[in-house]
Design an enzyme around this catalytic site. Structure first.
Site, PDB file in Angstrom:
ATOM      1  N   TYR A  49     -13.229   4.489   5.006  1.00  0.00           N
ATOM      2  CA  TYR A  49     -14.518   3.839   5.270  1.00  0.00           C
ATOM      3  C   TYR A  49     -15.625   4.862   5.537  1.00  0.00           C
ATOM      4  O   TYR A  49     -16.809   4.519   5.497  1.00  0.00           O
ATOM      5  CB  TYR A  49     -14.423   2.878   6.457  1.00  0.00           C
ATOM      6  CG  TYR A  49     -13.596   1.616   6.191  1.00  0.00           C
ATOM      7  CD1 TYR A  49     -13.092   1.330   4.918  1.00  0.00           C
ATOM      8  CD2 TYR A  49     -13.332   0.719   7.210  1.00  0.00           C
ATOM      9  CE1 TYR A  49     -12.344   0.187   4.691  1.00  0.00           C
ATOM     10  CE2 TYR A  49     -12.582  -0.435   6.985  1.00  0.00           C
ATOM     11  CZ  TYR A  49     -12.086  -0.688   5.727  1.00  0.00           C
ATOM     12  OH  TYR A  49     -11.349  -1.833   5.504  1.00  0.00           O
ATOM     13  N   LYS A  98       1.217   4.865   4.419  1.00  0.00           N
ATOM     14  CA  LYS A  98       1.779   4.729   3.065  1.00  0.00           C
ATOM     15  C   LYS A  98       2.136   6.150   2.613  1.00  0.00           C
ATOM     16  O   LYS A  98       1.667   6.651   1.580  1.00  0.00           O
ATOM     17  CB  LYS A  98       0.754   4.062   2.142  1.00  0.00           C
ATOM     18  CG  LYS A  98       1.275   3.691   0.770  1.00  0.00           C
ATOM     19  CD  LYS A  98       2.213   2.499   0.740  1.00  0.00           C
ATOM     20  CE  LYS A  98       2.754   2.270  -0.658  1.00  0.00           C
ATOM     21  NZ  LYS A  98       3.689   1.137  -0.744  1.00  0.00           N
ATOM     22  N   ASP A 102      -6.526  -8.197  11.420  1.00  0.00           N
ATOM     23  CA  ASP A 102      -6.974  -9.544  11.059  1.00  0.00           C
ATOM     24  C   ASP A 102      -5.801 -10.444  10.671  1.00  0.00           C
ATOM     25  O   ASP A 102      -5.787 -11.638  10.985  1.00  0.00           O
ATOM     26  CB  ASP A 102      -8.005  -9.485   9.923  1.00  0.00           C
ATOM     27  CG  ASP A 102      -9.387  -9.122  10.461  1.00  0.00           C
ATOM     28  OD1 ASP A 102      -9.537  -9.016  11.686  1.00  0.00           O
ATOM     29  OD2 ASP A 102     -10.317  -8.947   9.652  1.00  0.00           O
ATOM     30  N   ASP A 110      -7.776  -2.498   9.862  1.00  0.00           N
ATOM     31  CA  ASP A 110      -8.699  -3.594   9.548  1.00  0.00           C
ATOM     32  C   ASP A 110      -7.906  -4.780   8.995  1.00  0.00           C
ATOM     33  O   ASP A 110      -8.051  -5.928   9.444  1.00  0.00           O
ATOM     34  CB  ASP A 110      -9.712  -3.080   8.509  1.00  0.00           C
ATOM     35  CG  ASP A 110     -10.833  -4.059   8.238  1.00  0.00           C
ATOM     36  OD1 ASP A 110     -11.015  -4.998   9.029  1.00  0.00           O
ATOM     37  OD2 ASP A 110     -11.526  -3.877   7.220  1.00  0.00           O
ATOM     38  N   ASP A 158       2.711  -2.076   3.284  1.00  0.00           N
ATOM     39  CA  ASP A 158       3.065  -3.316   2.589  1.00  0.00           C
ATOM     40  C   ASP A 158       4.201  -4.024   3.326  1.00  0.00           C
ATOM     41  O   ASP A 158       4.181  -5.241   3.511  1.00  0.00           O
ATOM     42  CB  ASP A 158       3.381  -3.074   1.104  1.00  0.00           C
ATOM     43  CG  ASP A 158       4.296  -1.900   0.855  1.00  0.00           C
ATOM     44  OD1 ASP A 158       4.426  -1.011   1.722  1.00  0.00           O
ATOM     45  OD2 ASP A 158       4.903  -1.856  -0.234  1.00  0.00           O
TER      46      ASP A 158
HETATM   47 MG   LIG Z   1       4.895  -3.011  -2.076  1.00  0.00          MG
HETATM   48 MG   LIG Z   2     -11.744  -6.840   9.696  1.00  0.00          MG
END
Ligand SMILES: [Mg+2]
Ligand SMILES: [Mg+2]
Lengths: 354, 354
Positions: free
Chosen positions: B141, B187, B247, B243, B219
């Site tokens: 970001y 990751k 959520d 983020d 994931d």
């Molecule tokens: Mg995957």
């Molecule tokens: Mg958010």
């Protein structure tokens, strides 16, 4: 119509066998015949030829119209060096060779299987039936430059116009044959790569006036998949967001044994979303439905047999509605049917409803 | 001990009022007093002074030991240019001024509120009690370079050693006062920025031998939050993954009205995770619990009052267990209590159990 059939390891051979029974029914009913060329991959290939993706297998795949894969891997080959293992040296190498650019993951929560879903019945509502279309060739997993030293690590999250156009068209084409809704997931309020993504998706959408397009931020999408999954038809998204959201979605039905997948590239690859499940392999208890639904995807996307695909999906749904369950989706494991029984039931139902 | 109190817009003033009642109980019981300096932010500040973050408010915040915020925004100010609006010109500007580097989002699924969670009771198991520690100052970001033209858009996903060290210490410190488990989400099988992240987190972990560290790919984490959320204690993760996952987690309890948050920076900011809810503002029906739990977080993290924070959390839990519900969490809305009744009930319970 030539199919490369790669049963692979673990439960692969036994669930592929059931799917091929279903294909036989299709052949009988349509009068069409498929040439099936069997190949070895993964541990199966290592044991026979000493390598996870032999030249012979590559050749079979490149000469076929579609590739139908079971699964690869197991503890027997876990001590090999990474690039010699079934997953990296076999499946990942195959995927790379095929230049895959799209991964298609349909998720269905059947009304009659609400008890295996982690979500409440009221959340599932009238049922969940969505498909994630994940860009597979670019984004932050492949962007350059990237680097790592003692002090920092960095990657480049990047999209270009032609990559987004191609995956957007894939998603809109799929939506045309479904409920005609595309939700494009990005983070265009922050990321420049997402701003390009959104712009190009909007442009492609103009070619599909019958399909409704909405945009959603990835954090909100992660929340909405739990709060109201029935709102989604086709989710179109980037490589990384698709990786996260398709795995999140995969949790909704309650069993990986139900989930097919397709990947589009130079040749298309069809395989279940789950793994080789070595712990239950060879026991005739695995769920063949993911493999059978992968067959339906192959008929639809590689051979244009949309009607036939719908019939297979309908047969699967009816057999489930009648209460037949493999162990992974059974409320009472004592009453579960075997892999081959489930295959036979689906074949029989398919003949009935043809 | 000086607190900047910024009630803001929508339900902000009414829920902040209830939280300050709870603070009065704490003052009475401990003999400690807090100086509360009220300031204006968002639409409230626009209406009075023509700007969403007046100099006076900035001054109040910079002179305080902690900032206690309600919420900002509403339809009344939606037609202003973006940088003049309550959200961007007010809240985002304040967050930027404070150089925030960590966002702390605890999620609890109370056993007695299982009916409002989208997850089944068996999935919630013995209860969900996790906290996401999200890095807030860096990652994709904020990484440079970034750019956008007609043909491509790109961002840089980057982490450096000192940023990861700081956020990792924050997570381990929080875990020390909880169940002593940190799950670091990255990751690292694909991303170079994640490889650095994992390496530095492993190094920081050595300073905390009592805390158990595990690593999870993002994931899989997105899937595990639905399949088995009770496995998590502290989730430590990057700006973007945090983020998404915070959520996703926020969906689990079934109401945003229950979720507090804290952000650490030059000064710490405490605010509910939900928004200003203009549709229910001024009706005395909003849930004050998110604001009251944000107060507890402020006492713990800015004033070292850990015991007092636990007592407030316990009072909230007991009032819920006794069956009192605001409308957002009530099975029967007819029997719901008001905002001020809920505040009074929690104050009374807090006095009882002190
Ligand atoms: Mg995957
Ligand atoms: Mg958010």
């Amino acid at each position: 119509m030539k199919i490369a059939v790669l049963p692979g390891d673990g439960i692969g051979p036994e669930v592929v066998r059931e799917a091929l029974k279903v294909l036989e029914v299709v052949e009988k009913k349509t009068g069409k015949t498929f040439e099936k060329v069997f190949g070895h991959i993964g541990g199966d290939a290592i044991d026979r030829f000493g390598e996870p993706l032999p030249e012979e297998t590559k050749k079979i795949c490149l000469e076929a119209d579609a590739i139908f894969l079971g699964s690869v891997g197991g503890p027997k080959w876990d001590d090999l060096p990474p690039e010699k293992r079934p997953e990296i040296g076999g499946l990942l190498a195959l995927r790379k060779m095929l230049n895959l650019y799209a991964n298609i993951r349909p998720i269905k929560v059947y009304r009659s299987l609400v008890h295996v879903s982690p979500l409440k019945e009221k959340v599932i509502g009238s049922g969940v039936d969505l498909v994630t279309v994940r860009e597979l060739s670019y984004g932050v997993y492949y962007g350059q430059p990237r680097g790592l030293d003692e002090e920092k690590g960095f990657d480049t999250m990047i999209y270009d116009r032609k990559t987004v156009e191609r995956i957007a068209r894939t998603a809109f084409e799929i939506a045309k044959n479904r409920r005609k809704k595309v939700t494009s997931v990005d983070k265009a309020n922050v990321l420049y790569s997402s701003m390009l993504w959104r712009k190009v998706v909007n442009e492609v959408a103009r070619e599909y006036p019958d399909v409704e397009l909405t945009h959603m931020y990835v954090d909100n999408a992660a929340m909405q998949l739990i709060l109201k999954p029935s709102q989604f038809d086709v989710i179109l998204t980037t490589n990384m967001f698709g990786d996260i959201l398709s795995d999140e979605s995969a949790a909704l039905p309650g069993s990986l044994g139900l989930l097919p997948s397709a990947s589009f590239g130079d040749k298309n690859l069809y395989e279940p979303a789950g793994g080789s499940a070595p712990d239950i392999a060879g026991k005739n208890i695995a769920n063949p439905i993911a493999q059978i639904l992968s067959l339906a995807m192959m008929l639809e996307h590689s051979f244009g047999m949309v009607e036939e695909a719908r019939k297979i999906e309908r047969a699967v749904e009816l057999v489930i509605e009648e209460g037949y369950r493999t162990r992974d989706i059974a409320e009472d494991p004592e009453k579960a049917v075997s892999t081959s029984q489930m295959g036979d039931l689906i074949c029989k139902k398919l003949e009935e409803i043809w």
